[in-house]
Scaffold this motif. Sequence first.
Motif, PDB file in Angstrom:
ATOM      1  N   ASN A  45       0.894  -1.055  -0.118  1.00 56.33           N
ATOM      2  CA  ASN A  45       0.320   0.045   0.112  1.00 56.33           C
ATOM      3  C   ASN A  45       0.928   1.191  -0.250  1.00 56.33           C
ATOM      4  N   ASN A  46       1.730   1.352  -0.538  1.00 51.65           N
ATOM      5  CA  ASN A  46       2.654   2.496  -0.034  1.00 51.65           C
ATOM      6  C   ASN A  46       1.905   3.980  -1.135  1.00 51.65           C
ATOM      7  N   TRP A  47       0.906   3.193  -2.251  1.00 55.24           N
ATOM      8  CA  TRP A  47       1.097   4.622  -2.936  1.00 55.24           C
ATOM      9  C   TRP A  47      -0.152   5.302  -2.029  1.00 55.24           C
ATOM     10  N   VAL A  48      -0.889   4.464  -0.842  1.00 57.83           N
ATOM     11  CA  VAL A  48      -1.675   5.089  -0.117  1.00 57.83           C
ATOM     12  C   VAL A  48      -0.830   6.083   1.408  1.00 57.83           C
ATOM     13  N   GLU A  49       0.191   5.059   1.107  1.00 61.48           N
ATOM     14  CA  GLU A  49       1.212   6.187   2.748  1.00 61.48           C
ATOM     15  C   GLU A  49       1.708   7.272   2.020  1.00 61.48           C
ATOM     16  N   ASN A  50       2.683   7.290   0.903  1.00 64.81           N
ATOM     17  CA  ASN A  50       2.615   7.904  -0.254  1.00 64.81           C
ATOM     18  C   ASN A  50       2.011   9.254  -0.464  1.00 64.81           C
ATOM     19  N   GLN A  51       0.158   9.012  -0.239  1.00 62.51           N
ATOM     20  CA  GLN A  51      -0.628   9.984  -0.854  1.00 62.51           C
ATOM     21  C   GLN A  51      -0.645  11.045   0.947  1.00 62.51           C
ATOM     22  N   ILE A  52      -0.547  10.420   2.005  1.00 58.65           N
ATOM     23  CA  ILE A  52      -0.819  10.559   3.639  1.00 58.65           C
ATOM     24  C   ILE A  52       0.155  11.342   4.407  1.00 58.65           C
ATOM     25  N   CYS A  53       1.038  11.057   3.489  1.00 54.94           N
ATOM     26  CA  CYS A  53       2.344  11.045   4.631  1.00 54.94           C
ATOM     27  C   CYS A  53       2.526  12.648   4.830  1.00 54.94           C
ATOM     28  N   PRO A  54       2.146  13.292   3.896  1.00 58.74           N
ATOM     29  CA  PRO A  54       2.621  14.733   4.053  1.00 58.74           C
ATOM     30  C   PRO A  54       1.201  15.039   5.039  1.00 58.74           C
ATOM     31  N   ILE A  55      -0.044  14.560   5.156  1.00 54.62           N
ATOM     32  CA  ILE A  55      -0.957  14.998   5.947  1.00 54.62           C
ATOM     33  C   ILE A  55      -0.604  14.263   7.293  1.00 54.62           C
ATOM     34  N   ALA A  56       0.340  13.107   7.665  1.00 61.31           N
ATOM     35  CA  ALA A  56       0.719  12.637   8.608  1.00 61.31           C
ATOM     36  C   ALA A  56       1.657  13.545   9.473  1.00 61.31           C
ATOM     37  N   LEU A  57       2.710  13.885   8.642  1.00 64.85           N
ATOM     38  CA  LEU A  57       3.708  14.597   8.974  1.00 64.85           C
ATOM     39  C   LEU A  57       2.855  15.536   9.716  1.00 64.85           C
ATOM     40  N   GLY A  58       2.116  16.803   8.723  1.00 66.63           N
ATOM     41  CA  GLY A  58       1.712  18.492   9.347  1.00 66.63           C
ATOM     42  C   GLY A  58       0.992  18.038  10.429  1.00 66.63           C
ATOM     43  N   ARG A  59       0.462  16.953  11.027  1.00 67.87           N
ATOM     44  CA  ARG A  59      -0.776  16.918  12.028  1.00 67.87           C
ATOM     45  C   ARG A  59      -0.051  17.553  12.999  1.00 67.87           C
ATOM     46  N   LYS A  60       0.776  17.646  13.411  1.00 66.22           N
ATOM     47  CA  LYS A  60       1.344  18.287  15.222  1.00 66.22           C
ATOM     48  C   LYS A  60       1.592  19.647  14.912  1.00 66.22           C
ATOM     49  N   ASN A  61       1.743  20.250  13.590  1.00 67.46           N
ATOM     50  CA  ASN A  61       1.615  21.264  12.744  1.00 67.46           C
ATOM     51  C   ASN A  61       0.256  22.314  13.165  1.00 67.46           C
ATOM     52  N   TRP A  62      -0.675  21.432  12.795  1.00 66.06           N
ATOM     53  CA  TRP A  62      -1.371  22.125  12.507  1.00 66.06           C
ATOM     54  C   TRP A  62      -2.834  22.117  13.414  1.00 66.06           C
ATOM     55  N   LEU A  63      -2.293  21.974  14.870  1.00 66.64           N
ATOM     56  CA  LEU A  63      -2.563  21.945  16.163  1.00 66.64           C
ATOM     57  C   LEU A  63      -2.973  23.722  16.153  1.00 66.64           C
ATOM     58  N   PHE A  64      -2.082  24.214  15.756  1.00 67.22           N
ATOM     59  CA  PHE A  64      -1.504  25.650  16.141  1.00 67.22           C
ATOM     60  C   PHE A  64      -2.489  26.974  14.825  1.00 67.22           C
ATOM     61  N   ALA A  65      -3.307  26.061  14.676  1.00 68.01           N
ATOM     62  CA  ALA A  65      -3.353  26.843  13.567  1.00 68.01           C
ATOM     63  C   ALA A  65      -3.986  28.652  14.195  1.00 68.01           C
ATOM     64  N   GLY A  66      -4.281  29.111  15.558  1.00 69.32           N
ATOM     65  CA  GLY A  66      -4.655  29.390  15.830  1.00 69.32           C
ATOM     66  C   GLY A  66      -6.204  30.021  16.389  1.00 69.32           C
ATOM     67  N   SER A  67      -7.348  29.263  15.842  1.00 69.83           N
ATOM     68  CA  SER A  67      -8.360  29.175  16.077  1.00 69.83           C
ATOM     69  C   SER A  67      -9.119  28.137  15.246  1.00 69.83           C
ATOM     70  N   LEU A  68     -10.602  28.152  16.009  1.00 73.10           N
ATOM     71  CA  LEU A  68     -11.576  27.116  15.055  1.00 73.10           C
ATOM     72  C   LEU A  68     -11.011  26.998  14.086  1.00 73.10           C
ATOM     73  N   ARG A  69     -11.810  28.507  13.860  1.00 69.90           N
ATOM     74  CA  ARG A  69     -11.994  28.964  12.222  1.00 69.90           C
ATOM     75  C   ARG A  69     -10.712  29.020  10.729  1.00 69.90           C
TER      76      ARG A  69
END
Length: 121
Positions: A45-69
Amino acid sequence: MHARLWAQRQRVPEGGATARAIHYSLERWGALMRYLEEGAVPIDNNWVENQICPIALGRKNWLFAGSLRAGQRAAVVMSLLHSARLNGHGPHAYMNDVLERLPTLPGSCISDLLPHRWTPI
């Protein structure tokens, strides 16, 4: 092969590397049989994993978007970019064109800018 693995699993000490390897194979036996019976099934399932890799890598950074909106807006933009990519468009070219056309486009035509309907000018 399944019977042989099962027999060897009974003889190998619990917790060793060989036992773990045999257990791994036996746990995935159904998937292996599906792969062997259906030639169109990919072996990994390498294709699928490569597609979601950027999302998984950035997940913690997106916790600090500033607000819910702000987080919701970021999710919309990322969804548009990923949809553009899945529809064969370059995300940069897609966003440039959409942002240039959006201010002068009538509200009734905005859906034409969605990635699955968009055509570059």
